[in-house]
Design a protein around this motif. Structure first.
Motif, mmCIF file in Angstrom:
data_model
loop_
_atom_site.group_PDB
_atom_site.id
_atom_site.type_symbol
_atom_site.label_atom_id
_atom_site.label_comp_id
_atom_site.label_asym_id
_atom_site.label_seq_id
_atom_site.Cartn_x
_atom_site.Cartn_y
_atom_site.Cartn_z
ATOM 1 N N HIS A 26 0.853 -1.186 0.000
ATOM 2 C CA HIS A 26 0.000 0.000 0.000
ATOM 3 C C HIS A 26 0.892 1.240 0.000
ATOM 4 N N ILE A 27 0.485 2.243 -0.766
ATOM 5 C CA ILE A 27 1.224 3.508 -0.786
ATOM 6 C C ILE A 27 0.976 4.256 0.521
ATOM 7 N N TYR A 28 2.046 4.795 1.085
ATOM 8 C CA TYR A 28 1.920 5.678 2.241
ATOM 9 C C TYR A 28 2.895 6.833 2.068
ATOM 10 N N TYR A 29 2.710 7.855 2.842
ATOM 11 C CA TYR A 29 3.510 9.070 2.758
ATOM 12 C C TYR A 29 4.246 9.233 4.080
ATOM 13 N N PRO A 30 5.559 8.929 4.120
ATOM 14 C CA PRO A 30 6.298 8.920 5.387
ATOM 15 C C PRO A 30 6.177 10.198 6.210
ATOM 16 N N LEU A 31 5.970 11.328 5.550
ATOM 17 C CA LEU A 31 5.811 12.588 6.277
ATOM 18 C C LEU A 31 4.482 13.259 5.948
ATOM 19 N N GLY A 32 3.507 12.467 5.543
ATOM 20 C CA GLY A 32 2.188 12.981 5.185
ATOM 21 C C GLY A 32 2.131 13.387 3.718
ATOM 22 N N GLU A 33 0.919 13.425 3.182
ATOM 23 C CA GLU A 33 0.741 13.765 1.767
ATOM 24 C C GLU A 33 1.144 15.201 1.459
ATOM 25 N N ASP A 34 1.126 16.069 2.449
ATOM 26 C CA ASP A 34 1.437 17.475 2.226
ATOM 27 C C ASP A 34 2.786 17.882 2.837
ATOM 28 N N MET A 52 9.946 17.811 6.089
ATOM 29 C CA MET A 52 9.151 17.857 7.313
ATOM 30 C C MET A 52 7.675 17.630 7.028
ATOM 31 N N ALA A 53 7.014 17.080 8.023
ATOM 32 C CA ALA A 53 5.567 16.909 7.961
ATOM 33 C C ALA A 53 4.914 18.263 8.205
ATOM 34 N N LYS A 54 3.901 18.580 7.425
ATOM 35 C CA LYS A 54 3.177 19.843 7.628
ATOM 36 C C LYS A 54 2.316 19.758 8.882
ATOM 37 N N GLU A 55 1.769 18.577 9.116
ATOM 38 C CA GLU A 55 0.902 18.332 10.272
ATOM 39 C C GLU A 55 1.492 17.200 11.108
ATOM 40 N N ALA A 56 1.120 17.136 12.367
ATOM 41 C CA ALA A 56 1.586 16.063 13.242
ATOM 42 C C ALA A 56 1.098 14.711 12.718
ATOM 43 N N LEU A 57 1.959 13.706 12.802
ATOM 44 C CA LEU A 57 1.611 12.349 12.377
ATOM 45 C C LEU A 57 1.229 11.525 13.598
ATOM 46 N N SER A 58 0.261 10.632 13.430
ATOM 47 C CA SER A 58 -0.127 9.782 14.552
ATOM 48 C C SER A 58 0.933 8.702 14.749
ATOM 49 N N LYS A 59 1.162 8.326 15.972
ATOM 50 C CA LYS A 59 2.146 7.275 16.280
ATOM 51 C C LYS A 59 1.732 5.937 15.672
ATOM 52 N N ASN A 60 0.417 5.689 15.551
ATOM 53 C CA ASN A 60 -0.062 4.456 14.928
ATOM 54 C C ASN A 60 0.258 4.429 13.437
ATOM 55 N N ALA A 61 0.278 5.589 12.800
ATOM 56 C CA ALA A 61 0.538 5.656 11.357
ATOM 57 C C ALA A 61 1.935 5.156 11.023
ATOM 58 N N VAL A 62 2.923 5.483 11.849
ATOM 59 C CA VAL A 62 4.297 5.117 11.513
ATOM 60 C C VAL A 62 4.607 3.650 11.817
ATOM 61 N N ALA A 63 3.747 2.959 12.535
ATOM 62 C CA ALA A 63 4.015 1.563 12.912
ATOM 63 C C ALA A 63 4.144 0.644 11.698
ATOM 64 N N HIS A 64 3.439 0.926 10.605
ATOM 65 C CA HIS A 64 3.479 0.049 9.429
ATOM 66 C C HIS A 64 4.547 0.453 8.418
ATOM 67 N N TYR A 65 5.315 1.498 8.713
ATOM 68 C CA TYR A 65 6.354 1.940 7.779
ATOM 69 C C TYR A 65 7.371 0.833 7.578
ATOM 70 N N ARG A 66 7.888 0.718 6.380
ATOM 71 C CA ARG A 66 8.738 -0.407 5.983
ATOM 72 C C ARG A 66 10.130 -0.368 6.598
ATOM 73 N N THR A 67 10.782 0.792 6.621
ATOM 74 C CA THR A 67 12.182 0.845 7.056
ATOM 75 C C THR A 67 12.332 1.616 8.366
ATOM 76 N N ASP A 68 13.435 1.365 9.050
ATOM 77 C CA ASP A 68 13.724 2.092 10.288
ATOM 78 C C ASP A 68 13.897 3.576 10.030
ATOM 79 N N VAL A 69 14.466 3.934 8.858
ATOM 80 C CA VAL A 69 14.639 5.353 8.519
ATOM 81 C C VAL A 69 13.279 6.012 8.364
ATOM 82 N N ASP A 70 12.352 5.359 7.651
ATOM 83 C CA ASP A 70 11.006 5.923 7.507
ATOM 84 C C ASP A 70 10.338 6.076 8.879
#
Length: 140
Positions: A26-34, A52-70
């Motif tokens: 699934h496509i995701y945006y590591p720092l949000g779509e904006d 940088m993320a324009k808006e705060a990201l939820s902690k749950n959102a980053v849990a599925h990110y593929r890499t440690d850097v993301d």
């Protein structure tokens, strides 16, 4: 037609999009779509990246990110790194030698990116992580 070096040296590019693909394809945006950001290439062979993320990201959102850097980018809602870059014109590959980075595992690393410039758009894809794609627009 100008080579890659002639098209990059002395330029600044703003972030247009930054996307990746998670473990479930699934496509995701590591720092949000904006997300916002810049990459700058100077005349001495140095580069600087700020994202940088324009808006705060939820902690749950980053849990599925593929890499440690993301995941680290998502947790900080920011990523910054800089150093020297070199270009392989034949292969259209840029290698960055990261000297400074917000994320410690990036420090001292060499990052290879495929490079494609179409008009005022710069397409960079991480060769080791082709699922991660960035598009930037040239600042005039």
């Amino acid at each position: 037609m100008k080579n890659l070096e002639e098209q990059l040296i002395g330029t600044t590019w703003s972030l247009k999009s930054f996307e990746s693909i998670d473990q479930n394809d699934h496509i995701y945006y590591p720092l949000g779509e904006d997300a916002k950001g810049f990459i700058i290439f100077d005349h001495t062979g140095l580069f600087s990246v700020q994202l940088m993320a324009k808006e705060a990201l939820s902690k749950n959102a980053v849990a599925h990110y593929r890499t440690d850097v993301d995941k680290a980018m998502g947790m900080h809602e920011y990523h910054a790194y800089s150093g020297h870059f070199s270009l392989d014109e034949e292969k259209a590959v840029m290698t960055t030698s990261v000297e400074l980075s917000l994320i410690p595992t990036y420090r001292g690393s060499k990052q290879k990116r495929s490079v494609n410039i179409e008009g005022d758009l710069l397409y960079l894809s991480n060769i080791e992580h082709p699922e991660r794609k960035l598009v930037r627009q040239k600042k005039i």
